[in-house]
Structure formats: C-alpha cells, structure tokens
Design a protein around this motif. Structure first.
Motif, mmCIF file in Angstrom:
data_model
loop_
_atom_site.group_PDB
_atom_site.id
_atom_site.type_symbol
_atom_site.label_atom_id
_atom_site.label_comp_id
_atom_site.label_asym_id
_atom_site.label_seq_id
_atom_site.Cartn_x
_atom_site.Cartn_y
_atom_site.Cartn_z
ATOM 1 N N THR A 431 0.839 -1.199 0.000
ATOM 2 C CA THR A 431 0.000 0.000 0.000
ATOM 3 C C THR A 431 0.877 1.253 0.000
ATOM 4 O OG1 THR A 431 -1.737 -1.175 1.197
ATOM 5 C CG2 THR A 431 -1.851 1.224 1.181
ATOM 6 N N GLY A 432 1.924 1.249 0.812
ATOM 7 C CA GLY A 432 2.848 2.372 0.830
ATOM 8 C C GLY A 432 3.545 2.556 -0.504
ATOM 9 N N SER A 433 3.937 1.441 -1.141
ATOM 10 C CA SER A 433 4.588 1.519 -2.451
ATOM 11 C C SER A 433 3.654 2.121 -3.492
ATOM 12 C CB SER A 433 5.033 0.119 -2.900
ATOM 13 O OG SER A 433 5.944 -0.438 -1.987
ATOM 14 N N ALA A 434 2.400 1.662 -3.510
ATOM 15 C CA ALA A 434 1.432 2.188 -4.477
ATOM 16 C C ALA A 434 1.190 3.671 -4.253
ATOM 17 C CB ALA A 434 0.121 1.409 -4.369
ATOM 18 N N LEU A 435 1.091 4.062 -2.983
ATOM 19 C CA LEU A 435 0.892 5.482 -2.665
ATOM 20 C C LEU A 435 2.107 6.293 -3.086
ATOM 21 C CD1 LEU A 435 -0.865 7.638 -1.350
ATOM 22 C CD2 LEU A 435 0.178 7.079 0.850
ATOM 23 N N GLY A 436 3.311 5.760 -2.846
ATOM 24 C CA GLY A 436 4.521 6.461 -3.245
ATOM 25 C C GLY A 436 4.623 6.625 -4.744
ATOM 26 N N ILE A 437 4.319 5.545 -5.489
ATOM 27 C CA ILE A 437 4.354 5.617 -6.944
ATOM 28 C C ILE A 437 3.344 6.628 -7.456
ATOM 29 C CG2 ILE A 437 3.838 4.317 -9.052
ATOM 30 C CD1 ILE A 437 5.070 1.857 -7.645
ATOM 31 N N ALA A 438 2.154 6.654 -6.839
ATOM 32 C CA ALA A 438 1.118 7.589 -7.276
ATOM 33 C C ALA A 438 1.524 9.033 -7.004
ATOM 34 C CB ALA A 438 -0.199 7.269 -6.563
ATOM 35 N N VAL A 439 1.949 9.320 -5.779
ATOM 36 C CA VAL A 439 2.270 10.703 -5.404
ATOM 37 C C VAL A 439 3.550 11.177 -6.085
ATOM 38 C CG1 VAL A 439 2.883 12.218 -3.486
ATOM 39 C CG2 VAL A 439 1.069 10.527 -3.202
ATOM 40 N N LEU A 440 4.614 10.381 -5.997
ATOM 41 C CA LEU A 440 5.879 10.798 -6.598
ATOM 42 C C LEU A 440 5.799 10.781 -8.116
ATOM 43 C CD1 LEU A 440 8.485 9.044 -4.264
ATOM 44 C CD2 LEU A 440 7.367 11.243 -4.038
ATOM 45 N N GLY A 441 5.052 9.820 -8.669
ATOM 46 C CA GLY A 441 4.863 9.806 -10.117
ATOM 47 C C GLY A 441 4.115 11.031 -10.602
ATOM 48 N N THR A 442 3.083 11.435 -9.859
ATOM 49 C CA THR A 442 2.332 12.644 -10.219
ATOM 50 C C THR A 442 3.231 13.873 -10.152
ATOM 51 O OG1 THR A 442 0.240 11.716 -9.449
ATOM 52 C CG2 THR A 442 0.384 14.109 -9.592
ATOM 53 N N ALA A 443 4.046 13.992 -9.089
ATOM 54 C CA ALA A 443 4.965 15.125 -8.967
ATOM 55 C C ALA A 443 5.979 15.131 -10.104
ATOM 56 C CB ALA A 443 5.676 15.062 -7.618
ATOM 57 N N PHE A 444 6.499 13.960 -10.429
ATOM 58 C CA PHE A 444 7.522 13.838 -11.473
ATOM 59 C C PHE A 444 6.964 14.238 -12.844
ATOM 60 C CE2 PHE A 444 9.480 11.041 -14.717
ATOM 61 C CZ PHE A 444 10.784 11.503 -14.671
ATOM 62 N N PHE A 445 5.842 13.625 -13.231
ATOM 63 C CA PHE A 445 5.300 13.876 -14.568
ATOM 64 C C PHE A 445 4.663 15.259 -14.689
ATOM 65 C CE2 PHE A 445 5.248 9.141 -14.566
ATOM 66 C CZ PHE A 445 6.096 8.961 -15.653
ATOM 67 N N THR A 446 4.082 15.753 -13.603
ATOM 68 C CA THR A 446 3.513 17.100 -13.641
ATOM 69 C C THR A 446 4.610 18.143 -13.814
ATOM 70 O OG1 THR A 446 1.645 16.446 -12.249
ATOM 71 C CG2 THR A 446 2.132 18.796 -12.387
ATOM 72 N N THR A 447 5.730 17.949 -13.106
ATOM 73 C CA THR A 447 6.856 18.881 -13.251
ATOM 74 C C THR A 447 7.437 18.818 -14.653
ATOM 75 O OG1 THR A 447 7.387 18.596 -10.907
ATOM 76 C CG2 THR A 447 9.092 19.555 -12.301
ATOM 77 N N LEU A 448 7.504 17.615 -15.234
ATOM 78 C CA LEU A 448 7.966 17.470 -16.620
ATOM 79 C C LEU A 448 7.083 18.270 -17.568
ATOM 80 C CD1 LEU A 448 9.573 16.168 -18.953
ATOM 81 C CD2 LEU A 448 8.026 14.193 -18.781
ATOM 82 N N GLN A 449 5.766 18.124 -17.413
ATOM 83 C CA GLN A 449 4.839 18.807 -18.306
ATOM 84 C C GLN A 449 4.866 20.325 -18.111
ATOM 85 O OE1 GLN A 449 0.799 17.435 -17.979
ATOM 86 N NE2 GLN A 449 -0.022 19.030 -19.302
ATOM 87 N N VAL A 450 4.666 20.763 -16.874
ATOM 88 C CA VAL A 450 4.596 22.201 -16.595
ATOM 89 C C VAL A 450 5.942 22.873 -16.857
ATOM 90 C CG1 VAL A 450 4.208 23.923 -14.792
ATOM 91 C CG2 VAL A 450 2.738 21.900 -14.926
ATOM 92 N N GLY A 451 7.037 22.213 -16.457
ATOM 93 C CA GLY A 451 8.354 22.794 -16.659
ATOM 94 C C GLY A 451 8.702 22.960 -18.128
ATOM 95 N N THR A 452 8.375 21.952 -18.935
ATOM 96 C CA THR A 452 8.634 22.050 -20.374
ATOM 97 C C THR A 452 7.805 23.164 -21.003
ATOM 98 O OG1 THR A 452 9.084 19.662 -20.440
ATOM 99 C CG2 THR A 452 8.697 20.769 -22.543
ATOM 100 N N GLU A 453 6.521 23.219 -20.647
ATOM 101 C CA GLU A 453 5.644 24.247 -21.206
ATOM 102 C C GLU A 453 6.090 25.647 -20.807
ATOM 103 O OE1 GLU A 453 1.839 23.067 -19.796
ATOM 104 O OE2 GLU A 453 1.504 21.588 -21.403
ATOM 105 N N ASP A 454 6.483 25.833 -19.547
ATOM 106 C CA ASP A 454 6.920 27.155 -19.088
ATOM 107 C C ASP A 454 8.187 27.604 -19.808
ATOM 108 O OD1 ASP A 454 4.781 27.267 -17.379
ATOM 109 O OD2 ASP A 454 5.932 26.812 -15.564
ATOM 110 N N ARG A 455 9.143 26.692 -19.977
ATOM 111 C CA ARG A 455 10.406 27.054 -20.616
ATOM 112 C C ARG A 455 10.229 27.380 -22.103
ATOM 113 N NH1 ARG A 455 11.904 23.604 -16.499
ATOM 114 N NH2 ARG A 455 13.839 24.147 -15.395
ATOM 115 N N LEU A 456 9.197 26.832 -22.723
ATOM 116 C CA LEU A 456 8.987 27.029 -24.160
ATOM 117 C C LEU A 456 7.787 27.921 -24.464
ATOM 118 C CD1 LEU A 456 9.649 23.354 -25.333
ATOM 119 C CD2 LEU A 456 11.202 25.317 -25.535
ATOM 120 N N ALA A 457 7.254 28.586 -23.443
ATOM 121 C CA ALA A 457 6.042 29.393 -23.635
ATOM 122 C C ALA A 457 6.249 30.474 -24.689
ATOM 123 C CB ALA A 457 5.613 30.018 -22.305
#
Length: 541
Positions: A431-457
């Motif tokens: 359960t902890g692993s699934a929660l970690g993958i969900a939360v850290l995965g969301t942080a990782f991929f959201t930063t990838l998306q938002v960071g790329t868009e901001d740098r290329l705006a």
C-alpha cells in the motif's frame, strides 16, 4: 496452537541445510520483485512487436501490482492453515505458468492476462516467504535471515531493469519473462529439499475459512491500489479523456476510493464480529495490540512510500536525460544493489551491538542523506560518477532498514500466526509503495509537463506548431527527447524537456526524503528493548 513440520522428511536435514533453504526462499522473493521492475525497460520493444495501445501498456505494468496487493492478506491467512511451504510452491508453479503465457503472448490481451496470473502467484509467494523464515530460523539467525530477505528486495528492484535491458537488447523482450522458468524450477527444488513445512495446528474442529473477509479485503485493497495507481491517468476528481467511464463527470478514481473505504470498514467490522464469536478470521485484529507490530507496520508503510518512488523516476531520467540505453540505465542502478547486498553482510555484526530498531534507524538516516544529496546535486549534464556513490549509500540504507524493520514488525508475533502477521506487513508495504508511486509519479510527470511548457512558452507563442512537440514530450513520458535532440532545429525543445525532467526527479527525491523523515520519527514510538529481546522470546515460543 503449535508449529507442525513435514512428517515425510527428517527434521534434522532441514535444520542442517536451512541456509540452502534461505537461498531458495530468497530466490522466490527475487523472482517476484525483479519481475515487477524488469518489464519497465522492455515496454518499447513490446509495443513495437505487438502493437499494443497506450491503455494496454498501462495495464501490462499495473495489473500485476493491483492483484498482488489485493490478495496478500487472503493467501497469508490460508497459508497458515494449509501449510506455508505448500502455498509458496503453488505460487511458484502459477508464476512459472504465467511467465510462459507472457513469453508466448501474441496480443496485448494475452500479455495482460499473463501478468494478472503473475500477480496471483506473486501474492502467494511474498507473505509465505516471511512466514517460513519466521518459523525456520530463531534467535540471531532470524535477524540474519530477515536481513538477506530485505536486501533481496532492495537489490532486485535495481537489478530488474538491468536484466530486462540486457535481455531486451541482446535476445528478446520475451526472455524477460522466459528467464523465470529455470529460476522457478530451482526454487521448487530448493523448497522441497531444504525448507521444512510449517502450519497452524488448530485444536478441535477445523474452522471454516473466512470467505466474507477474504472477498472484502480483496475488494477493499484492490480498489484502493487501483485508485492510487490510476489517479494520474484518469483524474483524481474530474474524469480525464483517458477515463474508461465517468459518473456525471466524476472520475472512477474517487469512486474506487469510496468502494475501498466501504469495503475495508465492513472488513474490519466483520473480522471483529467473527473474532468475538470464536470463528476463523483473515486478519486477527488482536495482533495490533502488540506495540512493535502496530507501530512497525505504520513505519513500514511510510518507508515504502519513500523508497519505491526513487526507483520509478531514476530509470526514466537515466534514459531520457542522460541518454543511456535500457541496459546502461540498469547498470547505473547496480550500485544500489551492491550497497543493499553489502549491508546484509554487516547486519549480523551490528545486531550483536544494537537492537533491530536501532539498525532500522541507521538505515533510514542513510537513505534520507543519500536521497537529499541526489535531489541537491543532479543536473541535466550529470554523469553516473555522481549518482553511483549516492545510490551505493542509499542501497546500504535500504539493506539495513528494510530487513530489520521486518524483524521488528514480526518480533513479538507468535509463530503460529506468522503467516497472517507477515501478510499484514507485506500489505502495508505494498500500500505504501502504491501510494509512493502515485504521489511521486504525479509530482515527477507534472513537473515534466509544466516545466517544459513554461520554458517554451515564448517559443510556442511565436510558433504555435511547436505545441505538438511539447505535447509529444508529455505523452511519451520523455521518450521523445532523444529524437528531438538529434534534430538541430528541435534540440532546444529537448534541452527544455531535459531540464524539466531533472527538476521532476529532484522534486520526487525531496518528497521521498520527507516521507522517510516521517518514517524515522514514527519509528521512535517503537521501544528499542522490544527488538532486542525478540529473538529470545521467539526461541521460547
């Protein structure tokens, strides 16, 4: 209650060869942990070969974890009744058959079915492996056995991508599954030859299996893990375009969480009622009256949250930012495995001077320091010379903390209920692993998306056609960065994506380190003297 052993084999043989038995049990754990990570680096080749859709890709990776976590409690309890070695043997056989199905799959549907069957077999192996160690090792030897078990988990999580990358590049992705067959046969031989059977002897009439509790636990944990895994894909509240259905615009994820709450609440109430009536239960709630068990499970859940998130983001960062191949990315994680295995060798010496919970805390401090250093130091132009020593220290922390935390959790659990106790501990970890993958995965991929868009705006504002390239980075989870970098006209898009992915990896590392700090603080509620005297208590039992 008493422990029973296999009457068909001399007990002294199992005692004499118990360390060979530990090898067989550890190989069983290695099989299921490695298979949960080996697939990630083989996915591109699977897509090219089978032409599966993005939805099928997700289920190939996630159906395994979903069934694995949902069934742990059920099989752990049943193993107490029918025999832990027998249950583990059944699980290994199922896992071998499932691996063959995956290796010969000619469609996404068959591959997903094979992965589901692997999850079923794996959920039988993990809790019974702990129960067998608890029953067949005593005193200081039990601490060493748990250390090897825990280091196997940490090491195989790193070796899985290495093995998968090598097999995919030099043979075929199908061998990533086919390799399980000879390993599985070795495990079966080792279990039969070197591991004594153990089970719970029930006085009087045999109690009926708690089918209601089994179904509710499967539904509850299955829905919970489903929600944690799919939140990023289907939407945490409002349904995304990828959601298979919606309820008046509501994502299936909050529906899954509601089902989980209702099912798990009903599960607890049912188990309490059956226990008061003297009937058999899947989960004996009285175990949580044991301080080391209750507090240890809380700590295990939090620690797993932090540990597994790093394994999710680093392989992607190695391949898409540093340009490593699948095999090179796996090779870059070897220091983690080396540190984990080395730590297992030092546990015996440490355990002579320190209590198990003290060893856990040392391991967690090493993990926190290593992850924080990684978060501070990584750059888009970093090399493996930077990450290797950090991952080695992190691996040592994993080897110390994971193994001895298991020893702490099960220290005061009676041997006849070790299957149930180990299954509960494994469920907390999953359960902890699934929660970690969900939360850290969301942080990782959201930063990838938002960071790329901001740098290329500004660039996108001047040339709207560039938006398609930005979208390709997000849709491929960074997989398109190499192609963009190869073209001088789009290299600046790749540079922006590399920087954003590095920021995402750093953020995920900081969150993981913070979770481990919370886990370290929660471990302070576990009294050192509990772990220190547990081996002697276990011998007395």
């Amino acid at each position: 209650m008493s422990q029973t052993t296999d009457p068909t084999a001399p007990a002294d043989r199992f005692v004499r060869y118990r360390w060979w038995g530990l090898l067989a049990i550890s190989l069983g754990v290695a099989l299921i942990i490695m298979d949960s990570t080996i697939v990630s680096v083989a996915i591109p080749s699977i897509v090219d070969d089978l032409g599966i859709s993005s939805t099928e890709i997700q289920w190939v990776q996630e159906i395994y974890t979903l069934l694995f976590a949902a069934l742990l409690l059920t099989w752990g309890r049943l193993a107490d009744r029918i025999g832990r070695r027998r249950m583990m043997l059944i699980g290994v056989v199922i896992f071998i058959v499932a691996s063959v199905l995956c290796a010969i799959a000619d469609s996404g549907a068959l591959l997903i079915g094979g992965r589901a069957l692997q999850g079923l077999g794996g959920s039988m192996i993990l809790p019974t492996s702990l129960a067998l160690l608890n029953a067949n090792f005593h005193g200081r030897e039990r601490g060493i056995a748990f250390a090897v078990w825990g280091s196997t988990i940490g090491g195989m999580a790193a070796i899985g991508p290495l093995a998968g990358g090598w097999l995919t590049e030099n043979a075929s992705w199908r061998w990533a599954f086919g390799i399980n067959v000879p390993v599985g046969l070795l495990i079966i031989a080792g279990l039969l030859l070197f591991v004594a059977e153990s089970s719970e002897a029930v006085a009087g009439a045999v109690q009926r299996l708690d089918l209601g509790g089994a179904l509710l636990s499967i539904l509850g944990f299955g829905a919970l893990v489903f929600g944690l895994i799919e939140g990023r894909n289907y939407g945490w509240w409002t349904a995304s375009e990828d959601a298979p259905f919606d309820v008046a615009g509501l994502s299936p994820v909050p529906v899954a969480f509601l089902v989980a709450v209702v099912a798990l609440t009903a599960f607890v109430l049912l188990e309490r009622a059956r226990s008061r009536a003297g009937k058999g239960v899947i989960l004996d709630l009285s175990l949580f009256r044991i301080p080391s068990f209750a507090n240890g499970n809380i700590t295990a859940l939090i620690v797993s949250f932090g540990e597994f998130g790093l394994i999710l983001s680093l392989p992607l960062w190695f391949q898409n930012v540093l340009g490593f191949s699948a095999f090179e990315a796996g090779l870059a994680l070897v220091p983690l495995a080396a540190g984990s295995f080395l730590a297992s060798g030092g546990v015996a010496a440490l355990s002579r001077r320190l209590s198990p919970i003290a060893v856990v805390r040392i391991g967690m401090v090493l993990e926190i320091a290593a992850i924080a250093a990684l978060a501070l130091l990584i750059r888009p132009d970093s090399t493996a010379w930077l990450t290797s020593p950090v991952l080695f220290v992190y691996g040592m922390g994993v080897g110390l903390a994971t193994a001895q935390l298991t020893s702490v959790v099960l220290a005061d659990v009676p041997v006849e209920r070790s299957g149930q106790g180990s299954a509960t501990q494994s469920t907390a970890r999953q359960t902890g692993s699934a929660l970690g993958i969900a939360v850290l995965g969301t942080a990782f991929f959201t930063t990838l998306q938002v960071g790329t868009e901001d740098r290329l705006a500004d660039a996108v504002a001047g040339d709207p056609t560039l938006q398609g390239l930005v979208d390709s980075v997000n849709a491929s989870s960074g997989g398109s960065i190499a192609a963009l970098a190869a073209n001088p006209q789009t290299a600046f898009v790749a540079d922006a994506a590399r920087a954003a992915m590095t920021d995402g990896t750093s953020l995920a590392a900081w969150i993981a380190a913070s979770a481990l700090v919370v886990g370290l603080l929660s471990s302070l509620r576990i009294r050192p003297e509990v772990g220190a005297v547990a081996p002697e208590r276990a011998d007395a039992a």
